[in-house]
Write a protein that holds these residues in place. Sequence first.
Motif, PDB file in Angstrom:
ATOM      1  N   MET A   2     -31.893  59.012  29.847  1.00 34.93           N
ATOM      2  CA  MET A   2     -31.664  58.810  31.267  1.00 34.93           C
ATOM      3  C   MET A   2     -30.483  59.665  31.721  1.00 34.93           C
ATOM      4  SD  MET A   2     -30.964  55.236  33.351  1.00 34.93           S
ATOM      5  CE  MET A   2     -32.626  54.634  33.064  1.00 34.93           C
ATOM      6  N   LEU A   3     -30.645  60.304  32.894  1.00 30.92           N
ATOM      7  CA  LEU A   3     -29.608  61.192  33.408  1.00 30.92           C
ATOM      8  C   LEU A   3     -28.737  60.490  34.452  1.00 30.92           C
ATOM      9  CD1 LEU A   3     -31.704  64.465  33.888  1.00 30.92           C
ATOM     10  CD2 LEU A   3     -30.262  63.827  31.938  1.00 30.92           C
ATOM     11  N   VAL A   4     -27.519  60.989  34.596  1.00 35.37           N
ATOM     12  CA  VAL A   4     -26.578  60.438  35.565  1.00 35.37           C
ATOM     13  C   VAL A   4     -27.154  60.459  36.975  1.00 35.37           C
ATOM     14  CG1 VAL A   4     -24.381  60.899  36.731  1.00 35.37           C
ATOM     15  CG2 VAL A   4     -24.493  60.899  34.226  1.00 35.37           C
ATOM     16  N   GLU A   5     -27.882  61.519  37.326  1.00 33.77           N
ATOM     17  CA  GLU A   5     -28.425  61.627  38.681  1.00 33.77           C
ATOM     18  C   GLU A   5     -29.407  60.503  39.009  1.00 33.77           C
ATOM     19  OE1 GLU A   5     -30.319  65.386  39.021  1.00 33.77           O
ATOM     20  OE2 GLU A   5     -31.959  64.912  37.632  1.00 33.77           O
ATOM     21  N   GLU A   6     -29.927  59.838  37.989  1.00 31.94           N
ATOM     22  CA  GLU A   6     -30.865  58.742  38.210  1.00 31.94           C
ATOM     23  C   GLU A   6     -30.161  57.430  38.564  1.00 31.94           C
ATOM     24  OE1 GLU A   6     -34.151  58.520  35.283  1.00 31.94           O
ATOM     25  OE2 GLU A   6     -33.201  60.268  34.365  1.00 31.94           O
ATOM     26  N   ILE A   7     -28.882  57.313  38.269  1.00 37.64           N
ATOM     27  CA  ILE A   7     -28.181  56.047  38.527  1.00 37.64           C
ATOM     28  C   ILE A   7     -27.006  56.187  39.488  1.00 37.64           C
ATOM     29  CG2 ILE A   7     -28.811  55.275  36.209  1.00 37.64           C
ATOM     30  CD1 ILE A   7     -25.766  55.481  35.530  1.00 37.64           C
ATOM     31  N   MET A   8     -26.576  57.419  39.778  1.00 40.84           N
ATOM     32  CA  MET A   8     -25.378  57.589  40.605  1.00 40.84           C
ATOM     33  C   MET A   8     -25.647  57.222  42.059  1.00 40.84           C
ATOM     34  SD  MET A   8     -25.168  61.743  41.002  1.00 40.84           S
ATOM     35  CE  MET A   8     -26.270  62.635  42.120  1.00 40.84           C
ATOM     36  N   LYS A   9     -24.612  56.766  42.732  1.00 43.03           N
ATOM     37  CA  LYS A   9     -24.666  56.542  44.177  1.00 43.03           C
ATOM     38  C   LYS A   9     -24.293  57.849  44.874  1.00 43.03           C
ATOM     39  CE  LYS A   9     -23.528  51.608  44.206  1.00 43.03           C
ATOM     40  NZ  LYS A   9     -23.415  51.381  42.756  1.00 43.03           N
ATOM     41  N   THR A  10     -25.102  58.255  45.834  1.00 45.59           N
ATOM     42  CA  THR A  10     -24.851  59.525  46.519  1.00 45.59           C
ATOM     43  C   THR A  10     -24.094  59.353  47.831  1.00 45.59           C
ATOM     44  OG1 THR A  10     -27.063  59.406  47.522  1.00 45.59           O
ATOM     45  CG2 THR A  10     -26.842  60.653  45.473  1.00 45.59           C
ATOM     46  N   GLU A  11     -24.087  58.149  48.362  1.00 46.64           N
ATOM     47  CA  GLU A  11     -23.307  57.878  49.574  1.00 46.64           C
ATOM     48  C   GLU A  11     -21.937  57.370  49.146  1.00 46.64           C
ATOM     49  OE1 GLU A  11     -25.397  55.324  52.236  1.00 46.64           O
ATOM     50  OE2 GLU A  11     -27.146  56.647  52.383  1.00 46.64           O
TER      51      GLU A  11
ATOM     52  N   THR B   8     -14.325  63.783  35.520  1.00 44.67           N
ATOM     53  CA  THR B   8     -15.573  63.827  36.268  1.00 44.67           C
ATOM     54  C   THR B   8     -16.755  64.048  35.323  1.00 44.67           C
ATOM     55  OG1 THR B   8     -15.385  66.222  36.665  1.00 44.67           O
ATOM     56  CG2 THR B   8     -14.429  64.738  38.330  1.00 44.67           C
ATOM     57  N   ILE B   9     -17.960  63.821  35.847  1.00 46.93           N
ATOM     58  CA  ILE B   9     -19.177  64.044  35.077  1.00 46.93           C
ATOM     59  C   ILE B   9     -20.155  64.846  35.922  1.00 46.93           C
ATOM     60  CG2 ILE B   9     -18.958  62.041  33.591  1.00 46.93           C
ATOM     61  CD1 ILE B   9     -20.716  60.489  35.498  1.00 46.93           C
ATOM     62  N   HIS B  10     -21.233  65.303  35.288  1.00 42.05           N
ATOM     63  CA  HIS B  10     -22.244  66.137  35.966  1.00 42.05           C
ATOM     64  C   HIS B  10     -23.530  65.327  36.120  1.00 42.05           C
ATOM     65  CE1 HIS B  10     -25.187  69.424  36.531  1.00 42.05           C
ATOM     66  NE2 HIS B  10     -24.148  70.115  36.988  1.00 42.05           N
ATOM     67  N   PRO B  11     -24.317  65.586  37.163  1.00 44.80           N
ATOM     68  CA  PRO B  11     -25.572  64.845  37.354  1.00 44.80           C
ATOM     69  C   PRO B  11     -26.538  64.929  36.185  1.00 44.80           C
ATOM     70  CG  PRO B  11     -25.037  66.095  39.330  1.00 44.80           C
ATOM     71  CD  PRO B  11     -24.065  66.524  38.274  1.00 44.80           C
TER      72      PRO B  11
ATOM     73  N   GLY C 157     -21.670  62.486  43.981  1.00 43.73           N
ATOM     74  CA  GLY C 157     -22.004  61.091  43.724  1.00 43.73           C
ATOM     75  C   GLY C 157     -20.900  60.381  42.978  1.00 43.73           C
ATOM     76  N   ILE C 158     -21.185  59.145  42.595  1.00 40.62           N
ATOM     77  CA  ILE C 158     -20.201  58.350  41.872  1.00 40.62           C
ATOM     78  C   ILE C 158     -20.935  57.341  40.980  1.00 40.62           C
ATOM     79  CG2 ILE C 158     -19.952  56.463  43.547  1.00 40.62           C
ATOM     80  CD1 ILE C 158     -16.913  56.661  43.110  1.00 40.62           C
ATOM     81  N   VAL C 159     -20.358  57.068  39.819  1.00 37.34           N
ATOM     82  CA  VAL C 159     -20.889  56.053  38.907  1.00 37.34           C
ATOM     83  C   VAL C 159     -19.753  55.095  38.569  1.00 37.34           C
ATOM     84  CG1 VAL C 159     -21.881  55.575  36.647  1.00 37.34           C
ATOM     85  CG2 VAL C 159     -22.617  57.594  37.908  1.00 37.34           C
ATOM     86  N   THR C 160     -19.995  53.805  38.718  1.00 34.96           N
ATOM     87  CA  THR C 160     -18.983  52.794  38.406  1.00 34.96           C
ATOM     88  C   THR C 160     -19.373  52.051  37.134  1.00 34.96           C
ATOM     89  OG1 THR C 160     -20.065  51.009  39.647  1.00 34.96           O
ATOM     90  CG2 THR C 160     -18.586  52.486  40.880  1.00 34.96           C
ATOM     91  N   GLU C 161     -18.430  51.286  36.612  1.00 34.09           N
ATOM     92  CA  GLU C 161     -18.718  50.502  35.414  1.00 34.09           C
ATOM     93  C   GLU C 161     -19.811  49.477  35.673  1.00 34.09           C
ATOM     94  OE1 GLU C 161     -15.201  48.474  34.194  1.00 34.09           O
ATOM     95  OE2 GLU C 161     -14.821  47.591  36.170  1.00 34.09           O
ATOM     96  N   LYS C 162     -19.922  48.998  36.915  1.00 33.01           N
ATOM     97  CA  LYS C 162     -20.995  48.064  37.257  1.00 33.01           C
ATOM     98  C   LYS C 162     -22.351  48.763  37.187  1.00 33.01           C
ATOM     99  CE  LYS C 162     -22.444  44.695  40.731  1.00 33.01           C
ATOM    100  NZ  LYS C 162     -22.134  44.075  42.042  1.00 33.01           N
ATOM    101  N   ASP C 163     -22.413  50.007  37.667  1.00 31.80           N
ATOM    102  CA  ASP C 163     -23.653  50.789  37.550  1.00 31.80           C
ATOM    103  C   ASP C 163     -24.035  50.957  36.085  1.00 31.80           C
ATOM    104  OD1 ASP C 163     -23.665  51.211  40.340  1.00 31.80           O
ATOM    105  OD2 ASP C 163     -22.403  52.984  40.138  1.00 31.80           O
ATOM    106  N   MET C 164     -23.040  51.237  35.241  1.00 30.90           N
ATOM    107  CA  MET C 164     -23.289  51.434  33.823  1.00 30.90           C
ATOM    108  C   MET C 164     -23.793  50.156  33.168  1.00 30.90           C
ATOM    109  SD  MET C 164     -22.992  54.463  32.629  1.00 30.90           S
ATOM    110  CE  MET C 164     -23.157  53.844  30.968  1.00 30.90           C
ATOM    111  N   LEU C 165     -23.180  49.034  33.534  1.00 29.79           N
ATOM    112  CA  LEU C 165     -23.581  47.761  32.936  1.00 29.79           C
ATOM    113  C   LEU C 165     -25.025  47.437  33.287  1.00 29.79           C
ATOM    114  CD1 LEU C 165     -22.859  45.249  31.341  1.00 29.79           C
ATOM    115  CD2 LEU C 165     -21.966  44.226  33.439  1.00 29.79           C
ATOM    116  N   TYR C 166     -25.404  47.651  34.550  1.00 22.74           N
ATOM    117  CA  TYR C 166     -26.781  47.374  34.962  1.00 22.74           C
ATOM    118  C   TYR C 166     -27.751  48.311  34.249  1.00 22.74           C
ATOM    119  CZ  TYR C 166     -30.953  46.697  37.763  1.00 22.74           C
ATOM    120  OH  TYR C 166     -32.241  46.436  38.152  1.00 22.74           O
ATOM    121  N   THR C 167     -27.355  49.561  34.078  1.00 20.48           N
ATOM    122  CA  THR C 167     -28.212  50.521  33.381  1.00 20.48           C
ATOM    123  C   THR C 167     -28.408  50.114  31.931  1.00 20.48           C
ATOM    124  OG1 THR C 167     -27.469  52.316  34.821  1.00 20.48           O
ATOM    125  CG2 THR C 167     -28.488  52.938  32.736  1.00 20.48           C
ATOM    126  N   MET C 168     -27.346  49.639  31.276  1.00 19.58           N
ATOM    127  CA  MET C 168     -27.466  49.190  29.896  1.00 19.58           C
ATOM    128  C   MET C 168     -28.377  47.969  29.791  1.00 19.58           C
ATOM    129  SD  MET C 168     -26.013  51.274  27.981  1.00 19.58           S
ATOM    130  CE  MET C 168     -25.406  52.821  28.619  1.00 19.58           C
TER     131      MET C 168
END
Length: 218
Positions: free
Chosen positions: A1-10, A85-88, A118-129
């Motif tokens: 799974m790629l970062v661009e699939e879970i990141m928030k763009t707004e 920072t990270i890349h999509p 975009g941005i990815v938070t620890e909450k996004d990561m937890l839900y993805t896991m």
Amino acid sequence: MLVEEIMKTEVITLPPTATIKQALFLLNKHKIRHIPIINEHHQVIGIVSDRDVRDASPSIFETDDSNPAELEHEIQTIMSHPVVTIHPLDFVEEIARIFYDKEIACLPVVREKNRLVGIVTEKDMLYTMIQLTGTHVQSSHIEIKVPDRPGILPAVTAIFGKRRTNIVSVLVYPYKGDADYKVLVIRIQTMNPLPVIQDLREAGYALLYPNNTVGLNQ
């Protein structure tokens, strides 16, 4: 799974010259915990958290001024920089290590020339896991101790295939105390895993969970 699939763009952002008061307003209004700080080229130059803003704000016991001067300071005076920072196109499984190693709760996502996308938070990561492990759907949990050798995974999953059992997720862990073995953690989409469990036992595999025929986990 790629970062661009879970990141928030707004993403809510601020320029470095914005005030701490403005940051406090946005954090409360949007119920967020981090604000990336960007320059005129939309490049990430810093980040502030709700804790940064809280630490820079006057005590709630100070009542002699309804608009304290501390809140008028520019946000660049308290922002953290440089920013990790990270890349999509980074893999989600790999950025989880960044969250752990750096002990941070938010990662801005950037493309060319460090521009924020975009941005990815620890909450996004937890839900993805949760999604990756299959615990978001009704399923049964099975743990199998297997030899660490090529071909063992398809051999085990073939047993599930004979029962036409839908596998929700497969995780592989090291077996503590013996590097010659692995633990396969498999979630299957059935509420009656007894037949496939019996098949695994008859095939000679050691089940760590369930280790008997009662108390099966959903």
